[in-house]
Design a protein around this motif. Structure first.
Motif, PDB file in Angstrom:
ATOM      1  N   HIS A   1       0.876  -1.307   0.040  1.00 45.57           N
ATOM      2  CA  HIS A   1      -0.006  -0.063   0.095  1.00 45.57           C
ATOM      3  C   HIS A   1       0.812   1.207   0.056  1.00 45.57           C
ATOM      4  CE1 HIS A   1      -3.798  -2.088   0.249  1.00 45.57           C
ATOM      5  NE2 HIS A   1      -3.196  -2.593   1.244  1.00 45.57           N
ATOM      6  N   ALA A   2       2.189   1.041   0.289  1.00 54.59           N
ATOM      7  CA  ALA A   2       3.080   2.544   0.294  1.00 54.59           C
ATOM      8  C   ALA A   2       3.720   2.497  -1.015  1.00 54.59           C
ATOM      9  CB  ALA A   2       4.019   2.223   1.491  1.00 54.59           C
ATOM     10  N   GLY A   3       3.461   1.527  -2.041  1.00 55.08           N
ATOM     11  CA  GLY A   3       4.124   1.473  -3.222  1.00 55.08           C
ATOM     12  C   GLY A   3       5.477   0.894  -3.106  1.00 55.08           C
ATOM     13  N   LYS A   4       5.779   0.045  -2.076  1.00 54.42           N
ATOM     14  CA  LYS A   4       7.176  -0.486  -2.145  1.00 54.42           C
ATOM     15  C   LYS A   4       6.960  -1.953  -2.798  1.00 54.42           C
ATOM     16  CE  LYS A   4      10.170  -3.068   0.999  1.00 54.42           C
ATOM     17  NZ  LYS A   4      10.004  -3.959   2.273  1.00 54.42           N
ATOM     18  N   ALA A   5       8.015  -2.266  -3.748  1.00 54.77           N
ATOM     19  CA  ALA A   5       7.984  -3.395  -4.771  1.00 54.77           C
ATOM     20  C   ALA A   5       7.851  -4.706  -3.578  1.00 54.77           C
ATOM     21  CB  ALA A   5       9.356  -3.319  -5.623  1.00 54.77           C
ATOM     22  N   LEU A   6       7.197  -5.541  -3.951  1.00 60.49           N
ATOM     23  CA  LEU A   6       6.970  -6.875  -3.191  1.00 60.49           C
ATOM     24  C   LEU A   6       7.470  -8.094  -4.088  1.00 60.49           C
ATOM     25  CD1 LEU A   6       3.489  -6.682  -1.427  1.00 60.49           C
ATOM     26  CD2 LEU A   6       5.859  -6.230  -0.300  1.00 60.49           C
ATOM     27  N   SER A   7       8.442  -8.957  -3.637  1.00 60.46           N
ATOM     28  CA  SER A   7       8.956  -9.983  -4.364  1.00 60.46           C
ATOM     29  C   SER A   7       7.989 -10.881  -4.977  1.00 60.46           C
ATOM     30  CB  SER A   7       9.647 -10.717  -3.434  1.00 60.46           C
ATOM     31  OG  SER A   7      10.426 -12.021  -4.139  1.00 60.46           O
ATOM     32  N   THR A   8       7.942 -11.232  -5.988  1.00 63.38           N
ATOM     33  CA  THR A   8       6.952 -12.165  -6.852  1.00 63.38           C
ATOM     34  C   THR A   8       7.603 -13.453  -6.720  1.00 63.38           C
ATOM     35  OG1 THR A   8       7.788 -11.565  -9.031  1.00 63.38           O
ATOM     36  CG2 THR A   8       5.878 -10.599  -8.151  1.00 63.38           C
ATOM     37  N   LYS A   9       8.742 -13.752  -6.252  1.00 61.19           N
ATOM     38  CA  LYS A   9       9.410 -15.236  -6.154  1.00 61.19           C
ATOM     39  C   LYS A   9       8.383 -16.271  -5.512  1.00 61.19           C
ATOM     40  CE  LYS A   9      13.590 -17.822  -4.835  1.00 61.19           C
ATOM     41  NZ  LYS A   9      14.803 -17.612  -3.938  1.00 61.19           N
ATOM     42  N   GLY A  10       8.196 -17.243  -6.358  1.00 62.35           N
ATOM     43  CA  GLY A  10       7.396 -18.346  -5.958  1.00 62.35           C
ATOM     44  C   GLY A  10       5.866 -18.025  -5.955  1.00 62.35           C
ATOM     45  N   ALA A  11       5.232 -16.915  -6.491  1.00 65.86           N
ATOM     46  CA  ALA A  11       4.019 -16.624  -6.778  1.00 65.86           C
ATOM     47  C   ALA A  11       3.606 -17.373  -7.902  1.00 65.86           C
ATOM     48  CB  ALA A  11       4.011 -14.932  -7.066  1.00 65.86           C
ATOM     49  N   SER A  12       2.246 -17.357  -8.264  1.00 65.20           N
ATOM     50  CA  SER A  12       1.719 -17.972  -9.482  1.00 65.20           C
ATOM     51  C   SER A  12       0.412 -17.119  -9.685  1.00 65.20           C
ATOM     52  CB  SER A  12       0.946 -19.226  -8.956  1.00 65.20           C
ATOM     53  OG  SER A  12       0.158 -19.463  -8.071  1.00 65.20           O
ATOM     54  N   ALA A  13       0.110 -16.850 -10.959  1.00 67.15           N
ATOM     55  CA  ALA A  13      -0.901 -15.825 -11.313  1.00 67.15           C
ATOM     56  C   ALA A  13      -1.450 -16.196 -12.725  1.00 67.15           C
ATOM     57  CB  ALA A  13      -0.348 -14.529 -11.253  1.00 67.15           C
ATOM     58  N   SER A  14      -2.712 -16.006 -12.913  1.00 65.35           N
ATOM     59  CA  SER A  14      -3.448 -15.877 -14.309  1.00 65.35           C
ATOM     60  C   SER A  14      -4.203 -14.808 -14.398  1.00 65.35           C
ATOM     61  CB  SER A  14      -4.142 -17.242 -14.217  1.00 65.35           C
ATOM     62  OG  SER A  14      -5.272 -17.380 -13.190  1.00 65.35           O
ATOM     63  N   LEU A  15      -4.513 -14.337 -15.566  1.00 63.69           N
ATOM     64  CA  LEU A  15      -5.215 -13.233 -16.136  1.00 63.69           C
ATOM     65  C   LEU A  15      -6.124 -13.831 -17.017  1.00 63.69           C
ATOM     66  CD1 LEU A  15      -5.353 -10.168 -15.776  1.00 63.69           C
ATOM     67  CD2 LEU A  15      -3.983 -10.190 -17.913  1.00 63.69           C
ATOM     68  N   THR A  16      -7.395 -13.656 -16.790  1.00 56.54           N
ATOM     69  CA  THR A  16      -8.595 -13.935 -17.695  1.00 56.54           C
ATOM     70  C   THR A  16      -8.799 -12.599 -18.482  1.00 56.54           C
ATOM     71  OG1 THR A  16      -8.925 -15.993 -16.473  1.00 56.54           O
ATOM     72  CG2 THR A  16     -10.595 -14.835 -18.168  1.00 56.54           C
ATOM     73  N   LEU A  17      -8.624 -12.614 -19.898  1.00 58.38           N
ATOM     74  CA  LEU A  17      -9.008 -11.614 -20.732  1.00 58.38           C
ATOM     75  C   LEU A  17     -10.570 -11.837 -21.447  1.00 58.38           C
ATOM     76  CD1 LEU A  17      -5.466 -10.610 -22.294  1.00 58.38           C
ATOM     77  CD2 LEU A  17      -6.746  -9.267 -20.414  1.00 58.38           C
ATOM     78  N   VAL A  18     -11.163 -10.726 -21.279  1.00 55.21           N
ATOM     79  CA  VAL A  18     -12.535 -10.971 -21.891  1.00 55.21           C
ATOM     80  C   VAL A  18     -12.708  -9.779 -22.861  1.00 55.21           C
ATOM     81  CG1 VAL A  18     -14.933 -10.976 -21.719  1.00 55.21           C
ATOM     82  CG2 VAL A  18     -13.672 -12.152 -20.058  1.00 55.21           C
ATOM     83  N   GLN A  19     -12.965  -9.947 -24.171  1.00 54.34           N
ATOM     84  CA  GLN A  19     -12.963  -8.857 -25.173  1.00 54.34           C
ATOM     85  C   GLN A  19     -14.054  -9.436 -26.206  1.00 54.34           C
ATOM     86  OE1 GLN A  19      -9.343  -7.879 -27.067  1.00 54.34           O
ATOM     87  NE2 GLN A  19      -9.817  -5.651 -26.840  1.00 54.34           N
ATOM     88  N   GLY A  20     -15.331  -8.609 -26.068  1.00 51.54           N
ATOM     89  CA  GLY A  20     -16.410  -9.027 -26.667  1.00 51.54           C
ATOM     90  C   GLY A  20     -16.751 -10.668 -26.412  1.00 51.54           C
ATOM     91  N   ALA A  21     -17.035 -11.323 -27.478  1.00 55.91           N
ATOM     92  CA  ALA A  21     -17.268 -12.889 -27.150  1.00 55.91           C
ATOM     93  C   ALA A  21     -15.999 -13.733 -27.172  1.00 55.91           C
ATOM     94  CB  ALA A  21     -17.817 -13.632 -28.552  1.00 55.91           C
ATOM     95  N   ASN A  22     -14.769 -13.023 -27.164  1.00 55.92           N
ATOM     96  CA  ASN A  22     -13.610 -13.872 -26.863  1.00 55.92           C
ATOM     97  C   ASN A  22     -12.958 -13.964 -25.557  1.00 55.92           C
ATOM     98  OD1 ASN A  22     -13.233 -14.321 -29.676  1.00 55.92           O
ATOM     99  ND2 ASN A  22     -12.212 -12.096 -30.092  1.00 55.92           N
ATOM    100  N   LYS A  23     -12.706 -15.059 -24.777  1.00 52.52           N
ATOM    101  CA  LYS A  23     -12.080 -15.072 -23.646  1.00 52.52           C
ATOM    102  C   LYS A  23     -10.838 -15.978 -23.783  1.00 52.52           C
ATOM    103  CE  LYS A  23     -13.637 -16.963 -19.226  1.00 52.52           C
ATOM    104  NZ  LYS A  23     -14.784 -17.580 -18.306  1.00 52.52           N
TER     105      LYS A  23
END
Length: 174
Positions: free
Chosen positions: A82-104
């Motif tokens: 919350h203070a803008g300090k970079a947090l390590s992403t080492k060991g993190a997992s992530a997914s991003l779902t994009l929806v654009q019109g009928a495409n997902k």
């Protein structure tokens, strides 16, 4: 135990009980100092993306701004506190779902550098793009954030063009 010790102990107990009730009440109503999407959309994000808050994290989604047609483009998420300090992403997992019109489509993001999650996805830089991010930092529960990166960019550009008045500075503490 003397009367004085009893009174001091009782007063301390009452104070702690009131403090505990106050904290739990404020937490049950949500964090009064939390930033909402409207706040984040009113300020410039550090890397030119769109920022959202989820739990104790700020996630900034940065997408290619000038892709007129859907093609493979980079996706970057910066993770800070919350203070803008970079947090390590080492060991993190992530997914991003994009929806654009009928495409997902869903793309898995990989930890890279100090505080980034990166990947590639096929998208166009248009106002109808919506994104849902799920991030699990190492040893922590999953957090989710939703984005509308190009709809906001277009609104902000129109607002800036129609108003010469500068935005107020971010003046509160985290």
């Amino acid at each position: 135990m003397s009367l004085r010790q009893y009174v001091n102990k009782s007063v301390a107990g009452i104070f702690l009980a009131l403090l505990g009730m106050s904290l739990s009440l404020s937490m049950s109503k949500g964090n009064a100092f939390a930033h909402d999407d409207k706040y984040f959309d009113s300020i410039k994000s550090p890397n030119g993306g769109q920022t959202r808050m989820a739990g104790v994290y700020h996630f900034e989604l940065v997408l290619v701004q000038d892709s007129k047609t859907a093609k493979e483009n980079s996706v970057t998420v910066f993770v800070t506190d919350h203070a803008g300090k970079a947090l390590s992403t080492k060991g993190a997992s992530a997914s991003l779902t994009l929806v654009q019109g009928a495409n997902k489509l869903t793309v898995n993001l990989q930890a890279e550098g100090e505080n980034r999650l990166v990947g590639k996805a096929s998208y166009a830089s248009t106002a109808n793009l919506k994104a849902a991010l799920t991030v699990t930092m190492a040893g922590k529960p999953a957090e989710q954030a939703r984005f509308t990166p190009f709809a906001i960019a277009k609104k902000s550009s129109a607002k800036a063009a129609s108003s010469a008045k500068p935005e107020p500075e971010h003046q509160h503490e985290h």
